[in-house]
Design a protein around this motif. Structure first.
Motif, PDB file in Angstrom:
ATOM      1  N   PRO A  32      -6.627   2.956   6.698  1.00  8.81           N
ATOM      2  CA  PRO A  32      -5.547   3.543   7.503  1.00  8.81           C
ATOM      3  C   PRO A  32      -4.970   2.577   8.540  1.00  8.81           C
ATOM      4  CG  PRO A  32      -7.341   5.118   7.268  1.00  8.81           C
ATOM      5  CD  PRO A  32      -7.833   3.817   6.706  1.00  8.81           C
ATOM      6  N   LYS A  36      -1.090   1.488   8.989  1.00 12.46           N
ATOM      7  CA  LYS A  36      -0.427   1.568  10.296  1.00 12.46           C
ATOM      8  C   LYS A  36       0.262   0.256  10.654  1.00 12.46           C
ATOM      9  CE  LYS A  36      -1.447   3.191  14.989  1.00 12.46           C
ATOM     10  NZ  LYS A  36      -2.524   3.683  15.892  1.00 12.46           N
ATOM     11  N   SER A  64      -2.904   9.832   7.243  1.00  9.55           N
ATOM     12  CA  SER A  64      -2.343   8.523   7.594  1.00  9.55           C
ATOM     13  C   SER A  64      -0.984   8.309   6.931  1.00  9.55           C
ATOM     14  CB  SER A  64      -3.294   7.405   7.155  1.00  9.55           C
ATOM     15  OG  SER A  64      -4.519   7.494   7.822  1.00  9.55           O
ATOM     16  N   GLU A  68       2.631   7.913   8.991  1.00  4.74           N
ATOM     17  CA  GLU A  68       3.482   6.722   8.903  1.00  4.74           C
ATOM     18  C   GLU A  68       4.887   7.072   8.402  1.00  4.74           C
ATOM     19  OE1 GLU A  68       2.544   3.783  10.254  1.00  4.74           O
ATOM     20  OE2 GLU A  68       0.856   5.053  10.833  1.00  4.74           O
TER      21      GLU A  68
END
Length: 199
Positions: A32, A36, A64, A68
């Motif tokens: 994750p 990111k 995640s 995003e």
């Protein structure tokens, strides 16, 4: 850097190599923190909708991915990766998808050879940056047994298989491609390069 989501399904390395061929840095990951830090996210995939979502949940990737996307980060789903963008899939059993694009993934109706496999022409329905330099009638390589049943306003391009099958969908910063650009020669590479230019 583009993050290619590794959820245990799909030809990850061939997609990575295709991005590298057009000069884009791409890493295969299920971390994750890497998602990111990335500038764009790609989910490729080959297999069943149900298995894909189970794997994504097992790896704790769903939250995640959605986070995003909500930030406006460019996001691309390829083949099975496109299908899981939708609300539900009906392969194996009814299963909830990521819900990023409204619609369901259903089996290609009887009267057509399943899976839909091979080269098919692209019909362009509306302008999109993902299609820069692609002309109507260009051939791309498809392999799938299920298709997106969705509103026409998200369908950027389609292909004729005794019915209109959505080939590219778009909603805001999310794109889905039903065919395999990494197996579609120079035209497929052009689409991946176009995605890189959206970043």
């Amino acid at each position: 850097m583009i993050a290619i989501v590794n959820y245990g399904m799909g030809n990850l390395r061939s997609v990575q190599k295709a991005f590298e061929t057009v000069g884009l840095e791409a890493v295969v990951t299920h971390d994750p923190e890497v998602l990111k830090a990335s500038e764009g996210i790609v989910i490729p995939g080959v297999g069943a909708f149900y298995d894909a979502m189970e794997n994504i949940k097992t790896l704790n990737l769903e939250e995640s991915i959605l986070e995003e996307v909500s930030k406006g980060k460019p996001f691309l789903g390829i083949c099975l990766g496109m299908q899981i963008l939708f609300d539900h899939g009906y392969e194996v059993e009814k299963c909830q998808g990521l819900g990023l694009v409204e619609g369901d993934i259903v089996k290609i109706p009887e009267g057509r050879k399943v899976p839909h496999m091979g080269w098919n022409q692209l019909n362009i329905n509306q302008e999109s940056a993902i299609l820069k330099g692609i002309t109507p009638g260009t051939n791309f390589y498809f392999v799938h047994s299920y298709y997106a049943k969705c509103h026409q306003d998200v369908v950027v391009a389609s292909t004729d298989y005794k019915m209109d099958i959505p080939a590219i969908v778009q909603k805001d910063n999310v794109w889905g491609i039903q065919f395999h650009p990494e197996k579609s020669g120079k035209s497929g590479l052009k689409i991946l390069k176009n995605f890189g230019e959206l970043i």
